[in-house]
Design a protein around this motif. Sequence first.
Motif, mmCIF file in Angstrom:
data_model
loop_
_atom_site.group_PDB
_atom_site.id
_atom_site.type_symbol
_atom_site.label_atom_id
_atom_site.label_comp_id
_atom_site.label_asym_id
_atom_site.label_seq_id
_atom_site.Cartn_x
_atom_site.Cartn_y
_atom_site.Cartn_z
ATOM 1 N N GLU A 16 72.276 72.689 85.730
ATOM 2 C CA GLU A 16 72.471 72.946 84.303
ATOM 3 C C GLU A 16 73.708 72.265 83.731
ATOM 4 O O GLU A 16 73.686 71.781 82.627
ATOM 5 C CB GLU A 16 72.550 74.457 84.043
ATOM 6 N N GLY A 17 74.791 72.301 84.468
ATOM 7 C CA GLY A 17 76.007 71.678 83.980
ATOM 8 C C GLY A 17 76.724 72.527 82.947
ATOM 9 O O GLY A 17 76.451 73.714 82.782
ATOM 10 N N GLY A 18 77.645 71.886 82.248
ATOM 11 C CA GLY A 18 78.503 72.578 81.292
ATOM 12 C C GLY A 18 77.939 72.605 79.891
ATOM 13 O O GLY A 18 76.735 72.664 79.680
ATOM 14 N N TYR A 19 78.830 72.499 78.940
ATOM 15 C CA TYR A 19 78.476 72.644 77.521
ATOM 16 C C TYR A 19 77.842 71.375 76.972
ATOM 17 O O TYR A 19 78.262 70.264 77.273
ATOM 18 C CB TYR A 19 79.737 72.980 76.718
ATOM 19 N N SER A 20 76.808 71.568 76.148
ATOM 20 C CA SER A 20 76.153 70.460 75.447
ATOM 21 C C SER A 20 75.775 70.928 74.048
ATOM 22 O O SER A 20 75.294 72.054 73.875
ATOM 23 C CB SER A 20 74.881 70.036 76.190
ATOM 24 N N ASP A 21 75.974 70.067 73.079
ATOM 25 C CA ASP A 21 75.533 70.392 71.718
ATOM 26 C C ASP A 21 74.728 69.224 71.115
ATOM 27 O O ASP A 21 74.870 68.885 69.948
ATOM 28 C CB ASP A 21 76.701 70.801 70.821
ATOM 29 N N ASP A 22 73.862 68.659 71.919
ATOM 30 C CA ASP A 22 72.981 67.562 71.491
ATOM 31 C C ASP A 22 72.100 68.053 70.340
ATOM 32 O O ASP A 22 71.299 68.976 70.495
ATOM 33 C CB ASP A 22 72.132 67.119 72.685
ATOM 34 N N ARG A 23 72.231 67.420 69.191
ATOM 35 C CA ARG A 23 71.487 67.818 67.984
ATOM 36 C C ARG A 23 69.971 67.665 68.162
ATOM 37 O O ARG A 23 69.201 68.276 67.449
ATOM 38 C CB ARG A 23 71.932 66.975 66.783
ATOM 39 N N ARG A 24 69.547 66.832 69.130
ATOM 40 C CA ARG A 24 68.117 66.580 69.333
ATOM 41 C C ARG A 24 67.451 67.623 70.221
ATOM 42 O O ARG A 24 66.249 67.561 70.454
ATOM 43 C CB ARG A 24 67.919 65.198 69.966
ATOM 44 N N ASP A 25 68.220 68.582 70.714
ATOM 45 C CA ASP A 25 67.697 69.615 71.607
ATOM 46 C C ASP A 25 67.534 70.917 70.827
ATOM 47 O O ASP A 25 68.514 71.516 70.386
ATOM 48 C CB ASP A 25 68.659 69.809 72.782
ATOM 49 N N ARG A 26 66.296 71.354 70.674
ATOM 50 C CA ARG A 26 66.035 72.566 69.886
ATOM 51 C C ARG A 26 66.706 73.803 70.468
ATOM 52 O O ARG A 26 67.018 74.748 69.759
ATOM 53 C CB ARG A 26 64.541 72.783 69.709
ATOM 54 N N GLY A 27 66.947 73.798 71.776
ATOM 55 C CA GLY A 27 67.617 74.925 72.411
ATOM 56 C C GLY A 27 69.050 75.117 71.961
ATOM 57 O O GLY A 27 69.609 76.202 72.083
ATOM 58 N N ASN A 28 69.648 74.081 71.417
ATOM 59 C CA ASN A 28 71.039 74.162 70.972
ATOM 60 C C ASN A 28 71.194 74.784 69.583
ATOM 61 O O ASN A 28 72.308 75.043 69.146
ATOM 62 C CB ASN A 28 71.675 72.768 70.984
ATOM 63 N N TRP A 29 70.090 75.026 68.920
ATOM 64 C CA TRP A 29 70.098 75.589 67.566
ATOM 65 C C TRP A 29 69.747 77.077 67.614
ATOM 66 O O TRP A 29 68.803 77.478 68.294
ATOM 67 C CB TRP A 29 69.087 74.852 66.679
ATOM 68 N N THR A 30 70.485 77.890 66.843
ATOM 69 C CA THR A 30 70.244 79.339 66.851
ATOM 70 C C THR A 30 68.859 79.698 66.337
ATOM 71 O O THR A 30 68.316 80.737 66.700
ATOM 72 C CB THR A 30 71.304 80.093 66.026
ATOM 73 N N GLY A 31 68.250 78.844 65.539
ATOM 74 C CA GLY A 31 66.899 79.092 65.031
ATOM 75 C C GLY A 31 65.798 78.613 65.970
ATOM 76 O O GLY A 31 64.616 78.811 65.698
ATOM 77 N N GLY A 32 66.170 77.971 67.069
ATOM 78 C CA GLY A 32 65.196 77.535 68.069
ATOM 79 C C GLY A 32 64.439 76.269 67.697
ATOM 80 O O GLY A 32 63.558 75.837 68.435
ATOM 81 N N GLU A 33 64.763 75.660 66.596
ATOM 82 C CA GLU A 33 64.150 74.402 66.168
ATOM 83 C C GLU A 33 65.256 73.484 65.662
ATOM 84 O O GLU A 33 66.247 73.946 65.094
ATOM 85 C CB GLU A 33 63.117 74.632 65.050
ATOM 86 N N ILE A 34 65.075 72.206 65.828
ATOM 87 C CA ILE A 34 66.073 71.230 65.403
ATOM 88 C C ILE A 34 66.331 71.392 63.907
ATOM 89 O O ILE A 34 65.406 71.388 63.096
ATOM 90 C CB ILE A 34 65.619 69.799 65.745
ATOM 91 N N GLY A 35 67.605 71.584 63.573
ATOM 92 C CA GLY A 35 68.013 71.740 62.185
ATOM 93 C C GLY A 35 67.875 73.143 61.628
ATOM 94 O O GLY A 35 68.229 73.386 60.479
#
Length: 181
Positions: A16-35
Amino acid sequence: MTDYFNICFAAILGHEGGYSDDRRDRGNWTGGEIGHGELRGTKFGISAAAYPVLDIVNLTVDQAREIYRADYWAKIHGADLPPAVALVTFDAAVNAGPGAAARWLQQSIGAKPDGVVGPVTLQAVRRYCDANTVRSLVIDLLARRAEHNRTAPTVHIHGLGWSRRLFRLALDVGAGLAGEG
């Protein structure tokens, strides 16, 4: 008695590694979808989509361990599975959710794929492993996951990383990191 949870947790944390905030990954968004929602990222495999109110950036390994134990390991009944099957199923639960991991396990053993590992699934795993090998089950689980990844809409972005993860997981099993490989 061997503590397979912590062995598996350490192996998965390495994937898994450390922190990532890649905008293209839906998992990084609180709404579960990109944007959609806030871009809060993922750390140690704990995503803003799955845990929208969690402070992802400041998440500690110990906090991640307790989330993994309660929300992934317990749901797949990792302690009741053969160690190598537990590792592969646990990793799938972290990566794709416990329901998907349970369905792949159930499909691999010829059980009804209801997405919940319970007594019926555990009994079917024991029967399967008595008639076949743990190795054949692990191979089938990894193949099902690879097929799922191949058809995912973001395979062009994340596919190579997903493939690397599956190969590292296979090597972990082969190296005996989760017991019988």
